[in-house]
Design a protein around this motif. Structure first.
Motif, mmCIF file in Angstrom:
data_model
loop_
_atom_site.group_PDB
_atom_site.id
_atom_site.type_symbol
_atom_site.label_atom_id
_atom_site.label_comp_id
_atom_site.label_asym_id
_atom_site.label_seq_id
_atom_site.Cartn_x
_atom_site.Cartn_y
_atom_site.Cartn_z
ATOM 1 N N GLY A 197 1.760 54.394 53.683
ATOM 2 C CA GLY A 197 2.792 53.699 54.437
ATOM 3 C C GLY A 197 3.695 52.885 53.533
ATOM 4 O O GLY A 197 3.485 52.792 52.312
ATOM 5 N N VAL A 198 4.708 52.256 54.137
ATOM 6 C CA VAL A 198 5.721 51.559 53.347
ATOM 7 C C VAL A 198 6.005 50.162 53.900
ATOM 8 O O VAL A 198 5.832 49.898 55.085
ATOM 9 N N PHE A 199 6.440 49.312 53.001
ATOM 10 C CA PHE A 199 7.025 48.020 53.337
ATOM 11 C C PHE A 199 8.435 48.006 52.779
ATOM 12 O O PHE A 199 8.659 48.432 51.637
ATOM 13 N N MET A 200 9.383 47.540 53.584
ATOM 14 C CA MET A 200 10.759 47.417 53.097
ATOM 15 C C MET A 200 11.328 46.051 53.447
ATOM 16 O O MET A 200 11.200 45.583 54.580
ATOM 17 N N ASN A 201 11.950 45.435 52.468
ATOM 18 C CA ASN A 201 12.581 44.132 52.613
ATOM 19 C C ASN A 201 14.028 44.236 52.153
ATOM 20 O O ASN A 201 14.306 44.520 50.978
ATOM 21 N N ALA A 202 14.951 44.033 53.094
ATOM 22 C CA ALA A 202 16.383 43.999 52.760
ATOM 23 C C ALA A 202 16.840 42.549 52.815
ATOM 24 O O ALA A 202 16.798 41.924 53.876
ATOM 25 N N ASP A 203 17.252 42.008 51.671
ATOM 26 C CA ASP A 203 17.569 40.584 51.648
ATOM 27 C C ASP A 203 18.424 40.255 50.430
ATOM 28 O O ASP A 203 18.685 41.112 49.579
ATOM 29 N N HIS A 204 18.832 38.995 50.363
ATOM 30 C CA HIS A 204 19.530 38.483 49.189
ATOM 31 C C HIS A 204 18.523 38.399 48.047
ATOM 32 O O HIS A 204 17.486 37.735 48.184
ATOM 33 N N MET A 205 18.803 39.081 46.958
ATOM 34 C CA MET A 205 17.936 39.038 45.785
ATOM 35 C C MET A 205 18.835 38.822 44.572
ATOM 36 O O MET A 205 19.597 39.710 44.194
ATOM 37 N N ILE A 206 18.755 37.638 44.016
ATOM 38 C CA ILE A 206 19.735 37.219 43.012
ATOM 39 C C ILE A 206 19.168 37.369 41.610
ATOM 40 O O ILE A 206 18.106 36.808 41.295
ATOM 41 N N ASP A 207 19.863 38.092 40.770
ATOM 42 C CA ASP A 207 19.475 38.276 39.378
ATOM 43 C C ASP A 207 20.147 37.194 38.536
ATOM 44 O O ASP A 207 21.357 37.243 38.288
ATOM 45 N N GLU A 208 19.373 36.213 38.118
ATOM 46 C CA GLU A 208 19.936 35.074 37.388
ATOM 47 C C GLU A 208 20.341 35.441 35.962
ATOM 48 O O GLU A 208 20.955 34.621 35.268
ATOM 49 N N THR A 209 20.035 36.646 35.509
ATOM 50 C CA THR A 209 20.428 37.051 34.157
ATOM 51 C C THR A 209 21.872 37.538 34.099
ATOM 52 O O THR A 209 22.360 37.866 33.017
ATOM 53 N N THR A 210 22.563 37.595 35.264
ATOM 54 C CA THR A 210 23.942 38.085 35.283
ATOM 55 C C THR A 210 24.865 37.056 35.945
ATOM 56 O O THR A 210 25.487 37.335 36.972
ATOM 57 N N PRO A 211 25.008 35.874 35.361
ATOM 58 C CA PRO A 211 25.756 34.806 36.035
ATOM 59 C C PRO A 211 27.240 35.115 36.241
ATOM 60 O O PRO A 211 27.806 34.725 37.264
ATOM 61 N N ARG A 212 27.887 35.798 35.311
ATOM 62 C CA ARG A 212 29.309 36.093 35.473
ATOM 63 C C ARG A 212 29.529 37.120 36.575
ATOM 64 O O ARG A 212 30.464 37.003 37.379
ATOM 65 N N ILE A 213 28.654 38.129 36.612
ATOM 66 C CA ILE A 213 28.744 39.114 37.695
ATOM 67 C C ILE A 213 28.502 38.430 39.039
ATOM 68 O O ILE A 213 29.231 38.663 40.017
ATOM 69 N N ASN A 214 27.491 37.578 39.092
ATOM 70 C CA ASN A 214 27.171 36.878 40.337
ATOM 71 C C ASN A 214 28.352 36.038 40.815
ATOM 72 O O ASN A 214 28.679 36.012 42.005
ATOM 73 N N ALA A 215 28.992 35.323 39.886
ATOM 74 C CA ALA A 215 30.107 34.442 40.250
ATOM 75 C C ALA A 215 31.298 35.244 40.777
ATOM 76 O O ALA A 215 31.925 34.862 41.773
ATOM 77 N N ALA A 216 31.604 36.351 40.116
ATOM 78 C CA ALA A 216 32.740 37.171 40.555
ATOM 79 C C ALA A 216 32.471 37.771 41.927
ATOM 80 O O ALA A 216 33.345 37.778 42.805
ATOM 81 N N GLU A 217 31.255 38.277 42.127
ATOM 82 C CA GLU A 217 30.904 38.860 43.425
ATOM 83 C C GLU A 217 30.973 37.811 44.521
ATOM 84 O O GLU A 217 31.501 38.061 45.613
ATOM 85 N N SER A 218 30.445 36.625 44.253
ATOM 86 C CA SER A 218 30.432 35.573 45.252
ATOM 87 C C SER A 218 31.844 35.149 45.630
ATOM 88 O O SER A 218 32.157 34.953 46.810
ATOM 89 N N ALA A 219 32.721 35.008 44.645
ATOM 90 C CA ALA A 219 34.103 34.603 44.924
ATOM 91 C C ALA A 219 34.813 35.636 45.781
ATOM 92 O O ALA A 219 35.513 35.305 46.750
ATOM 93 N N GLN A 220 34.630 36.915 45.447
ATOM 94 C CA GLN A 220 35.278 37.978 46.216
ATOM 95 C C GLN A 220 34.742 38.031 47.644
ATOM 96 O O GLN A 220 35.496 38.163 48.616
ATOM 97 N N ARG A 221 33.430 37.900 47.787
ATOM 98 C CA ARG A 221 32.799 37.970 49.109
ATOM 99 C C ARG A 221 33.248 36.802 49.979
ATOM 100 O O ARG A 221 33.549 36.983 51.169
ATOM 101 N N HIS A 222 33.315 35.602 49.415
ATOM 102 C CA HIS A 222 33.715 34.452 50.213
ATOM 103 C C HIS A 222 35.194 34.494 50.580
ATOM 104 O O HIS A 222 35.579 34.018 51.658
ATOM 105 N N ALA A 223 36.022 35.079 49.744
ATOM 106 C CA ALA A 223 37.431 35.255 50.105
ATOM 107 C C ALA A 223 37.552 36.182 51.318
ATOM 108 O O ALA A 223 38.343 35.935 52.238
ATOM 109 N N ARG A 224 36.756 37.250 51.336
ATOM 110 C CA ARG A 224 36.768 38.176 52.466
ATOM 111 C C ARG A 224 36.254 37.477 53.728
ATOM 112 O O ARG A 224 36.805 37.632 54.821
ATOM 113 N N MET A 225 35.188 36.679 53.576
ATOM 114 C CA MET A 225 34.636 35.968 54.728
ATOM 115 C C MET A 225 35.628 34.951 55.287
ATOM 116 O O MET A 225 35.743 34.786 56.506
ATOM 117 N N ASP A 226 36.364 34.275 54.413
ATOM 118 C CA ASP A 226 37.366 33.318 54.867
ATOM 119 C C ASP A 226 38.443 34.011 55.692
ATOM 120 O O ASP A 226 38.892 33.490 56.723
#
Length: 256
Positions: A151-180
């Motif tokens: 059988g399987v377990f599946m978890n779909a969630d926010h999973m943040i890779d702290e080793t990629t801070p610049r990628i994370n920041a760019a993604e977050s800025a773009q996503r929040h602009a869309r949400m606004d």
């Protein structure tokens, strides 16, 4: 055990389900794609008539999509949120494929409240980030005991890779602009949705209890997918890795 119960309130539960979906899609526009891949993997590993545990089920978003795609499936939904469980109960009233259980996933004895000792699949989405790492590790151990071999377990969630801070920041800025922009176009956010629930004559009391239990915001953590995969293997799963991801979310699958 708290099973599905009848409702004489006349509340339009489907409207509340759709309202919840729209609010969630404000945060995750690819939510339906994520659910589709999740059910693809259910079918690939355990077939089209599975026994499923919908973990932290909320309004039953996963269960609704599971039963629409696999009419022979059965689902046990477990959650502690009295308001979201009220919507789930109203939605699935009279459907003997669905059992709803009120339980705290931080309570080590919560599996004893389930109707079955084993499940083909345990599924959860956008919920376990409410837990910190230590209780999440303990929860993963209990899940491993509930999933049958193969059988399987599946978890779909926010999973943040702290080793990629610049990628994370760019993604977050773009996503929040869309949400606004979506909010300017009339989308409801989390707080606004709950404000509406608090004014509803049927949901007002369970909503108040909900905030007594949880507070306004999650106090959990969002470790990277690699952390989840490692812990799940340590707890008894044979394999674990992402099977889908968006710029901000991951669907991680663990195979028993």
């Amino acid at each position: 055990m708290d099973t599905t119960t009848g409702s004489t309130t006349g509340t339009d539960w489907q409207a509340w389900q759709e309202s919840w979906d729209r609010q969630q899609e404000w945060y995750m526009p690819d939510r339906e794609e994520r659910f589709r891949i999740m059910l693809d993997m259910v079918e690939a590993f355990v077939g089209s008539g599975p026994r499923v545990l919908d973990l932290a089920c909320g309004t039953g978003s996963i269960t609704a999509r599971l039963l629409a795609r696999f009419p022979k499936a059965t689902s046990t939904g477990v959650d502690l949120d009295p308001a979201l469980l009220a919507i789930a109960r109203g939605t699935f009233e009279g459907d003997d494929r669905v059992t709803l259980v009120e339980a705290d996933l931080k309570d080590p004895d919560w599996p004893a409240r389930l109707p079955y000792d084993a499940y083909d699949a345990v599924l959860t989405a956008t919920a376990l980030h409410w837990l910190r790492e230590e209780p999440l590790e303990a929860l993963y151990g209990r899940i491993a005991e509930l999933v049958r071999y193969g059988g399987v377990f599946m978890n779909a969630d926010h999973m943040i890779d702290e080793t990629t801070p610049r990628i994370n920041a760019a993604e977050s800025a773009q996503r929040h602009a869309r949400m606004d922009q979506a909010m300017r176009d009339g989308a409801l956010d989390w707080a606004e949705w709950w404000a509406l629930a608090a004014k509803d004559p049927v949901l007002a009391a369970p909503t108040a209890r909900r905030f007594e239990i949880y507070g306004a915001h999650a106090d959990g953590e969002m470790p990277a997918a690699a952390w989840h995969a490692r812990v799940l293997r340590e707890k008894g799963f044979a394999e674990a890795r992402p099977v889908w991801c968006s710029p901000s979310d991951t669907l991680l699958l663990a195979l028993k």
